[in-house]
Enzyme design. Structure first.
Site, PDB file in Angstrom:
ATOM      1  N   HIS A   1       4.251 -71.134 -12.592  1.00 16.42           N
ATOM      2  CA  HIS A   1       5.697 -70.982 -12.493  1.00 16.42           C
ATOM      3  C   HIS A   1       6.333 -72.335 -12.756  1.00 16.42           C
ATOM      4  O   HIS A   1       6.227 -73.246 -11.944  1.00 16.42           O
ATOM      5  CB  HIS A   1       6.091 -70.473 -11.109  1.00 16.42           C
ATOM      6  CG  HIS A   1       7.571 -70.454 -10.914  1.00 16.42           C
ATOM      7  ND1 HIS A   1       8.400 -69.667 -11.672  1.00 16.42           N
ATOM      8  CD2 HIS A   1       8.386 -71.147 -10.092  1.00 16.42           C
ATOM      9  CE1 HIS A   1       9.652 -69.866 -11.312  1.00 16.42           C
ATOM     10  NE2 HIS A   1       9.672 -70.772 -10.362  1.00 16.42           N
TER      11      HIS A   1
ATOM     12  N   ASP B   1       9.497 -74.409 -13.312  1.00 17.58           N
ATOM     13  CA  ASP B   1      10.949 -74.511 -13.202  1.00 17.58           C
ATOM     14  C   ASP B   1      11.528 -75.325 -14.352  1.00 17.58           C
ATOM     15  O   ASP B   1      11.065 -76.442 -14.611  1.00 17.58           O
ATOM     16  CB  ASP B   1      11.329 -75.190 -11.882  1.00 17.58           C
ATOM     17  CG  ASP B   1      11.128 -74.270 -10.698  1.00 17.58           C
ATOM     18  OD1 ASP B   1      11.705 -73.179 -10.707  1.00 17.58           O
ATOM     19  OD2 ASP B   1      10.397 -74.652  -9.767  1.00 17.58           O
TER      20      ASP B   1
ATOM     21  N   ASP C   1      10.655 -66.016  -8.662  1.00 16.58           N
ATOM     22  CA  ASP C   1      11.184 -67.049  -7.762  1.00 16.58           C
ATOM     23  C   ASP C   1      12.649 -66.893  -7.379  1.00 16.58           C
ATOM     24  O   ASP C   1      13.038 -67.326  -6.297  1.00 16.58           O
ATOM     25  CB  ASP C   1      10.953 -68.428  -8.386  1.00 16.58           C
ATOM     26  CG  ASP C   1      11.176 -69.570  -7.404  1.00 16.58           C
ATOM     27  OD1 ASP C   1      10.977 -69.356  -6.193  1.00 16.58           O
ATOM     28  OD2 ASP C   1      11.534 -70.675  -7.830  1.00 16.58           O
TER      29      ASP C   1
ATOM     30  N   HIS D   1      17.158 -70.838 -12.465  1.00 17.22           N
ATOM     31  CA  HIS D   1      17.498 -70.535 -11.068  1.00 17.22           C
ATOM     32  C   HIS D   1      17.538 -71.753 -10.153  1.00 17.22           C
ATOM     33  O   HIS D   1      17.739 -71.597  -8.951  1.00 17.22           O
ATOM     34  CB  HIS D   1      16.565 -69.450 -10.510  1.00 17.22           C
ATOM     35  CG  HIS D   1      15.117 -69.815 -10.549  1.00 17.22           C
ATOM     36  ND1 HIS D   1      14.321 -69.554 -11.645  1.00 17.22           N
ATOM     37  CD2 HIS D   1      14.312 -70.386  -9.643  1.00 17.22           C
ATOM     38  CE1 HIS D   1      13.092 -69.958 -11.401  1.00 17.22           C
ATOM     39  NE2 HIS D   1      13.053 -70.470 -10.193  1.00 17.22           N
TER      40      HIS D   1
END
Lengths: 928, 928
Positions: free
Chosen positions: A38, A40, A162, A412
């Site tokens: 994941h 970001d 997430d 996000h």
């Protein structure tokens, strides 16, 4: 036609999936291990720092190495699988690879070993994003995958593991884009507890109340461990779980123990789900930088767990992907529960509501929204100006920089406001670079369209009355480009230095303008308000006005009345309490309806933790230390202004809170321009500043807020539609995101607030609506960002934020007729540009790309250059089913009527079909 | 002959090196990047935990992944290089690899891409190891490399980058093993400062005062940054330096900055060294688990730095290895400064002397030494008993387990005592497993040699008077195996339960024994002392004695005299102060020389840091908080014992310090058996317990200590032979390691202390010698171990340690005649084994592998099975040049005279050459 096309694609998709998915054992419990990372697109570090692995002292993370390593490991065994999500990173990495590496990767994609899921530029935030930018960022990512890998690169599932709460509009967009399913990790802990008990972790989300099922139906699964591996089975370099130690000659041999723990975890997980297939996310934030420990140990795990089948074990472990898992669920022929609300707000504990970030970093949220407006204008002018737009008299310009900056900003931890300060600065810098590139493009394009190569400036600081050109010039002209497909009225305020101006429009007619004295701390100047309001301006249009300063004359008219007289033009009357100076009532003069309405500013003191919970208020979490907010002032200082185009009441609540209540001639909405900051924290308390409307509307606990700026959802205090809520935070637990509008209503009246950025909203009392405007906090909230949210602002003493709310009072049944166009007008606002001197006689002062405005129900979402041969056109029906008698109807549109015969624009027309909110042009343009 | 052989090998070596070394640029500054990892064979985690990457929460480290990753990365570019050091890890990894991986690795080794340096099983500690075990552990590692890779796997340089001070004997061993050079990282900060200024970072170390140069000459280089990369250029996953960010399209582009910083660092480093070649260690502890970030960024660094040559830069960077760097130094034809002392003690700051670990974990240090003795016996009996030793009546036994356990224990965080407690426990456990495996082998072998298959027990706890067999049996026999090549006398103390015993030797003669009542807290029993002293026992010999308990008779004779009367037998007289009970004098009755000699026990309170420095005393560092130690007692309680074989004065200084001063009939040395612990720390102070001898010998600041149990070096208070010392720690800065002996002397007398484990020693006052016996500390010393050194002991309240010092008083010129055999007798002590009942009449009660004892100067260092066809025999001259008139002479030895015609033993004899301390049998046996 388009639906038919989609189905055909789906069928061929499933065929592909069957070919590349691993074999399972129908009689056993099949455990799908999904290796994933994941990544970001910015958070504690900037997106580029994350890509390269710079500043690892902040956080160890380097995406370049993840992709290097995973590609190397996938080549070692065709059974291995990996999914990749964020195209912003993949794009950067791909651009640095050799041809041979690209060939290897292409083959891995073709064989299904490397699978893209989600596939947008980023994994967008769901609470503070606007649907138009979400669609754009998905387009950017998906297009890259399609261009690079073709059909094999097409993501089949959406993957929002997430984001902190899930918007129904996101699910609707995913469904309409053709995703087969959607997986996420975070949902309210009470909701999750219930779903685990009732085996409702997987469901069908009916994501639109307007579209006919199954158009917006989407299979949706809640992952078992957020997006982490089960406890004890994390083999990333960032983890400390013991590896599979399978050499009996060495100490700490642990195979038997690991196998029995894994089998028992698998069985426990299977008890929460409906089929004999379960999924385990084997990865987490920025994992797989060294993929070898992961795969080496998973290889062993699979080997040793499956070896137990010879001893009667019924557990079968395999490498898999979300789409292969989903395929098995499809084959299982289950019925799934139906979900039709959304997943807001998100709480991971009784006092841990992630409702602060709805408002966190309000200036960034506004800048992102404004940048979208510029991007759409930039896109349109790139099409309208032709190739010279990109390389013209003002140099090289492009829309790509802004497209990527905007796509990154949808992440996000970007527009959400939950990043570190230096990362927020980086997002803003990227947007500013996007502006610069777009401004060159716009200048080039306007020079083509107008025939004038006089340089243009774009006064970006008009919101604080700064524009060197208008302030210093004796004669200048202004161009207004309206990116909407219909005429708008727009007031323009320009700072000037003179005392008298002649203002004429493109036809040479005099425009009604007024000079107003304004005071600002930094610039005690007398500046002017102008309002070249052009009610019937052609759409997709540019228009030039000339402003000439005559010789110096009398001082400007500076109104400074110290009483709050009512504001009143033909459509609206606004009253104020003569004792307090606060708003007291609103009357719609057309419908002859009135409400009592007071408005004030308050703050909640941020919790620093208490006996119940140590949870503090922070970038993510909103937790007031009391349910009763403090009023900034009960009696603001008042001054007023009235002239033929505008009436204002200016309220000064404190040195750090002020507001202009403003009513324009001809307006049906009231404008509230608030200025908040620097929020004082010298008393040791972080503060969350709200404005609250209190009316006599009988809202009975209900209120309404939009989802990503599109459809509107009903909210109810202390209530969740799908489970029996135990409310543990009476304020924070009732906050919801708004992106463009919120309202309360009763049988007769609806009070609607339209906003120009994403914020948090609630209705705590009957008839009230509160909107959080600004936050300044002194503690971190323990969700990883590691900084208190205390934006320094220009002078380091705290950020000042200015914004606007537009207020309408209408009958409920006609409210949408107002708020839909109002909101679109705020999303896509006119672009002003200025040129020194008078326009040349040869200049074309006015043009329009449309022969006539589109019908009110039809919104031009996108007009953008797709490639040198074609453009992308997205039209949408902008009314929900049933919200407007006048406009919630199917519309038939003959595009030939509305467009000039511009080959690029018409190239994609056969794919377009308009029906309510569907954006089928998008689907067909991307996937055709 | 042997020297000739070595030269020939060296020449062929250099040829090989030329072939695989990278090209350099003679006119430029060549920067040799040496990618490496430093993998501790146990420290914060056990060796197996480090191998697998278990317990990563303690420290992130997994060697399996390092080798996986490096092998993958080396294949990507033939220019890349890597060196590997610790064969303990490589062996584990290799055993798990597939044939194809092994082939790849073999090719990488053949091409010089993967090069082994040092190559021992571990990187041994230099302060607390005994040379015999160092040679053994080097043999184990080097043999594996030789067996696996042949000549290409042979390390050419020694590489001790981490040990905390450097012993001259280590350098001597390396030189004699044929290494071309030696590199290390740590040396005294004052020494380093001076060497940098004078360009003496590289030198020739003349590592023996006995061997004719250049036999023990070794090129020695001090690495510039310890063993780390230059600041800012660490690209391991464990580092946080920015990578090379070379995409101008991304933020944080840093190529120009990195290149200029690297060039400037290179030039600064070149100013400290003599040639136009410099070396940079690119790696550190457990680095390269993910080799990609390292190599990817070094590739770029090399590319961009060398690209500057086109702009006139004179810096040339390349991947290299220590041997390639060394080859360039050889070609440079420089003269190097000469070094002939050692690098002890090591300090990295004015108050940071790493002299505590000389004594840390005294019980582990003793167990390691005792294990070596058992291993040598085990090795010898494996040879003597033949194949049945490994698989015989008592099952499968082996010496490999002990060889590996001992090799692991030589690591610089093992026997050094600087590991975490759980790791110390693991080392001990490994040794205990080695014992168990050897005991089976010994039992098998002795059954072959004696013809008796009656089970044997090995009473390991005789030091605390515990042996169930002797305590419970009415008749038992004892076998004594002497692993030395000459007869020894050895006293045996056995706990028994009876009151009268008949003891006979193998010929049936009665042996002089005495029963003594002893008190211990745990076992208040009356046990016995026996002394089957066999002055002319054959060497490499086993001997059985039978002990029979007659019917119960009179109670045992328990002496309990409460006055400190002198001890006196024919060679030595020992006097005590009648007032204090402390030792007061020593007389050698043969030479008629006496010294005043007092001895007492003291402790230093450990520093917890003070105003001068926050440095605490810890596992590594010794820092007393005062230069004046506290006496445990000035007047111990006294009891005495006297009989025909032994005289004892038992001194109880406190509940936690006691001593038995013991003189045996026929002995020339005095035995001091000390018992210390649990060291009390209830007063909040860690304590470092010493015993100090104060004599009237005029030592004038000089004292002497051995290097790894072999040659002896002169020490001088507050002085270093090679630089002008600024002494900043008057006690800790004068401590040196002893492994087997230390002494002070003047023109007439030499007082020598022989020890049975490694310890710290100093002489602070004229005529004094102090030895640190035990340490218990309450603080960590900030060198990474992260635990205070406070060993819990059996009951968790602190460790009790018992040990012995042997004291001799001699003229200086004959001192070695005593201390050499005394020390060897402590290193290789007899192995006792016991059998229930009387020996069978058919049993062979005595045997010897040698026809006659070897000459006194010749020590049998190794007799060990090499493979099924041959054995390894190492003989050495055990006297230094000039230390003994009688024995420091060349010896000619006809091995046929001394050995039975045992084909295996004689197989290697043609290679052996004896001359002083050289161990040429080792060289030729390994490298032939």
């Amino acid at each position: 036609l388009a639906l038919l096309l989609l189905s055909a694609e789906l069928a061929s998709l499933l065929l592909t999936a069957v070919l590349s998915c691993p074999a399972t054992k129908p009689s056993m419990l099949n455990v799908h291990l999904v290796p994933h990372t994941h990544d970001d697109v910015g958070w504690l570090k900037t997106v580029d720092q994350y890509f390269y692995g710079g500043r690892n002292y902040i956080q160890h993370a380097g995406v370049q190495y993840i992709l290097d390593s995973v590609v190397a490991e996938l080549q070692k065994d065709p059974a291995r699988r990996f999914i990749y999500v964020e195209t912003a990173f993949f794009f950067r990495w791909w651009s640095q690879q050799s041809r041979s590496t690209r060939n290897i990767v292409t083959q891995l994609v073709q064989e299904g070993c490397l699978e893209f899921v989600n596939g947008g530029w980023c994994m967008s935030d769901e609470a503070s994003t606007h649907y138009s930018s979400v669609i754009d960022q998905m387009t950017l990512g998906l297009r890259f995958l399609n261009d690079t890998f073709g059909e094999c690169g097409r993501p089949r599932v959406a993957w929002h593991i997430d984001p902190f709460g899930h918007a129904r509009e996101h699910a609707s967009i995913f469904a309409q884009m053709g995703y087969d399913g959607f997986f996420f990790g975070r949902l309210d802990y009470q909701d999750k507890d219930r779903r685990m008990k009732t085996k409702e972790m997987e469901m069908v989300w009916r994501a639109s109340a307007s579209l006919n099922p199954p158009t917006a139906d989407l299979f949706t699964g809640v992952l078992p461990n957020g997006y982490n591996p089960p406890p004890g089975f994390c083999w990333d370099q960032s983890c400390s779980d013991d590896p599979v130690q399978d050499d009996p000659a060495l100490e700490d041999y642990n195979v038997d123990d690991l196998v029995s723990r894994f089998i028992s975890i698998s069985k426990a997980q299977a008890a929460l789900y409906k089929t004999n297939h379960i999924v385990m996310t084997m990865g987490s934030d920025f994992q797989y930088e060294n993929a070898n420990p992961w795969y080496k140990n998973m290889d062993k795990l699979i080997h040793y767990v499956n070896a137990q089948q010879a001893n009667g074990s019924q557990v079968n472990v395999l490498y898999s992907t979300p789409s292969c898992y989903l395929q098995e669920l499809n084959l299982a022929n289950q019925t799934w529960p139906l979900k039709s609300d959304d997943f807001f707000p998100y709480a991971d504990g009784p006092h841990d509501f992630w409702t602060g970030y709805f408002t966190s970093r309000p200036a960034l949220k506004r800048y992102e929204r404004l940048s979208n407006s510029l991007l759409q204008t930039c896109n349109q002018l790139e099409v309208l100006g032709g190739p010279k737009s990109r390389s013209g008299p003002f140099g090289k310009g492009d829309s790509d920089t802004m497209k990527r900056a905007m796509a990154v900003a949808q992440h996000h931890d970007a527009v959400s406001g939950t990043e570190k300060q230096h990362v927020a600065d980086d997002y803003a810098k990227r947007l500013a670079e996007g502006w610069a590139h777009c401004q060159v493009l716009v200048s080039n394009s306007l020079s083509v369209l107008s025939g004038s190569e006089v340089p243009r400036v774009f006064c970006e600081n008009l919101n604080i009355s700064v524009c060197p050109l208008t302030e210093g010039s004796k004669m200048f002209s202004m161009n207004v480009y309206n990116p909407l497909a219909r005429p708008v009225s727009w007031s323009v305020h320009l700072p000037v230095n003179g005392t008298s101006y002649n203002v004429t429009d493109s036809s040479g007619n005099v425009v009604d303008t007024h000079l107003i004295l304004i005071y600002t701390a930094a610039r005690p100047l007398c500046a002017d308000l102008k309002r070249p309001r052009v009610p019937s301006a052609p759409t997709l249009s540019g228009r030039a006005s000339a402003l000439r300063r005559p010789s110096p004359a009398a001082p400007p008219l500076c109104a400074d009345l110290h009483a709050a007289s009512p504001l009143c033009f033909q459509y609206l009357k606004v009253t104020f309490d003569p004792n307090t100076g606060l708003l007291s009532g609103l009357t719609n003069l057309e419908t002859q309806q009135s409400v009592q309405l007071t408005q004030n500013f308050y703050w909640y003191n941020a919790s620093v933790g208490n006996a119940e919970s140590s949870q503090t208020s922070g970038a993510y979490i909103f937790r007031p230390n009391s349910s009763t907010p403090c009023a900034v002032s009960k009696k603001p200082d008042i001054s007023t202004l009235q002239n033929s185009v505008v009436q204002e009441v200016r309220q000064q609540f404190s040195p750090w809170v002020s507001q202009v209540v403003r009513l324009y001639e001809g307006s049906r909405e009231l404008e509230l321009e608030w200025t908040v900051g620097p929020v004082p924290v010298e008393d040791g308390f972080g503060k969350e500043v709200i404005t609250r409307f209190d009316s006599n509307i009988s809202s009975a606990g209900y209120f309404y807020s939009d989802s990503n700026g599109r459809e509107v959802l009903e909210r109810r205090k202390d209530y969740r539609p799908t489970w029996d809520l135990t409310q543990t935070e009476p304020i924070a637990g009732n906050y919801y995101p708004i992106n463009s509008r919120a309202f309360i209503k009763d049988g007769k009246a609806q009070l609607t607030v339209v906003t120009e950025r994403s914020q948090g909203v609630s209705s705590i009392y009957n008839g009230s609506l509160e909107i959080m405007l600004h936050r300044r906090l002194l503690r971190d909230d323990y969700r990883g960002v590691g900084e208190p949210l205390s934006e320094p602002g220009e002078f380091g003493n705290g950020l000042v934020v200015r914004g606007r709310l537009l207020l309408t009072l209408t009958p409920p049944e006609t409210a949408a007729d107002s708020h839909r166009p109002l909101a679109q007008g705020l999303v896509l606002q006119p672009l002003l540009s200025f040129q020194e001197g008078a326009p040349k006689p040869t200049s074309k002062l006015e043009f329009s790309a449309l022969q006539a405005a589109l019908p009110p129900a039809v919104h031009l979402l996108t007009l953008s250059q797709w490639d040198s041969e074609s453009v992308l056109l997205r039209l949408e029906h902008q009314y929900e089913s049933g919200e407007s008698k006048a406009f919630s109807q199917p519309v038939t549109l003959n595009l030939q009527v509305h467009t000039h015969t511009h080959s690029a624009v018409t190239a994609l027309l056969p794919c377009c079909l308009l029906y309510r909110l569907s954006l089928l042009c998008f689907d067909c343009s991307f996937f055709s």
